[in-house]
Design an enzyme around this catalytic site. Structure first.
Site, PDB file in Angstrom:
ATOM      1  CG  ASP A  60      10.696 -20.045 -37.274  1.00  0.00           C
ATOM      2  OD1 ASP A  60      11.194 -19.205 -37.722  1.00  0.00           O
ATOM      3  OD2 ASP A  60       9.717 -20.534 -36.849  1.00  0.00           O
ATOM      4  CB  CYS A  95       5.790 -13.851 -39.266  1.00  0.00           C
ATOM      5  SG  CYS A  95       4.124 -14.755 -39.635  1.00  0.00           S
ATOM      6  CG  HIS A 107       4.617 -11.529 -33.260  1.00  0.00           C
ATOM      7  ND1 HIS A 107       3.359 -11.274 -33.872  1.00  0.00           N
ATOM      8  CD2 HIS A 107       4.576 -11.206 -32.134  1.00  0.00           C
ATOM      9  CE1 HIS A 107       2.440 -11.079 -32.725  1.00  0.00           C
ATOM     10  NE2 HIS A 107       3.335 -10.783 -31.744  1.00  0.00           N
ATOM     11  CG  HIS A 117       0.935  -5.265 -34.603  1.00  0.00           C
ATOM     12  ND1 HIS A 117       1.829  -6.153 -33.546  1.00  0.00           N
ATOM     13  CD2 HIS A 117       0.195  -6.261 -35.180  1.00  0.00           C
ATOM     14  CE1 HIS A 117       1.535  -7.383 -34.009  1.00  0.00           C
ATOM     15  NE2 HIS A 117       0.550  -7.375 -34.990  1.00  0.00           N
TER      16      HIS A 117
END
Length: 163
Positions: free
Chosen positions: A135, A145, A131, A128
């Site tokens: 935008d 991000c 995300h 991970h």
């Protein structure tokens, strides 16, 4: 009739904006380790973020306001993910990039916390990273991000001295 058509089109438009960039199909990775193996090579914080999909507190990561030239690599497996030329200050508290190196990211729909987002994983080991949002302020329109903990940095100076 026109009202029904407008409502229908707006529902389709909103729904399509929430779809991830790739499918949610089961992915196999080049690097496969057991949880015990990951725990042995990662710090507790790295394990929490990279393997348990955690998030570091905003404005605390070492790469949030870091703008040296080089590459950002996956902290778990070392795969290069982002070039420093794609990094920008999004004022969100996490390192932000407007593009990833081709083929280095797997995109997965994330419906946790009552939201629909697109999670980004390292395509080499499935760790991970954070995300991606639609935008971003640049031509790509994207804002990756990323948790600093999920990254290692390789300076261009170091890269050039090894050539």
């Amino acid at each position: 009739m026109l009202t029904i058509l407008i409502i229908f089109l707006s529902l389709i438009s909103c729904h399509s904006q929430n779809k991830p960039m790739d499918s949610n199909k089961k992915t196999t990775y080049n690097v496969n380790k057991t949880d015990e193996e990951w725990r042995n090579i990662l710090t507790d914080e790295e394990y929490r973020i990279l393997r348990e999909k955690g998030t570091e507190r905003p404005h605390t990561g070492k790469y949030n306001l870091h703008f040296e030239k080089g590459n950002y690599n996956c902290a778990a497996c070392g795969q290069t993910l982002f070039d420093s030329n794609t990094k920008f200050d999004a004022h969100c508290g996490w390192p932000s990039f407007d593009d990833a190196l081709e083929g280095t990211i797997t995109y997965v729909e994330d419906r946790s916390l009552g939201m629909v987002r697109t999670e980004i994983l390292c395509s080499n080991c499935g760790s991970h990273l954070g995300h991606v949002f639609k935008d971003g302020p640049t031509d790509t329109g994207l804002r990756y991000c990323v948790n600093s903990v999920s990254l290692d940095f390789e300076s261009k100076t170091k890269q050039n001295s090894e050539d």
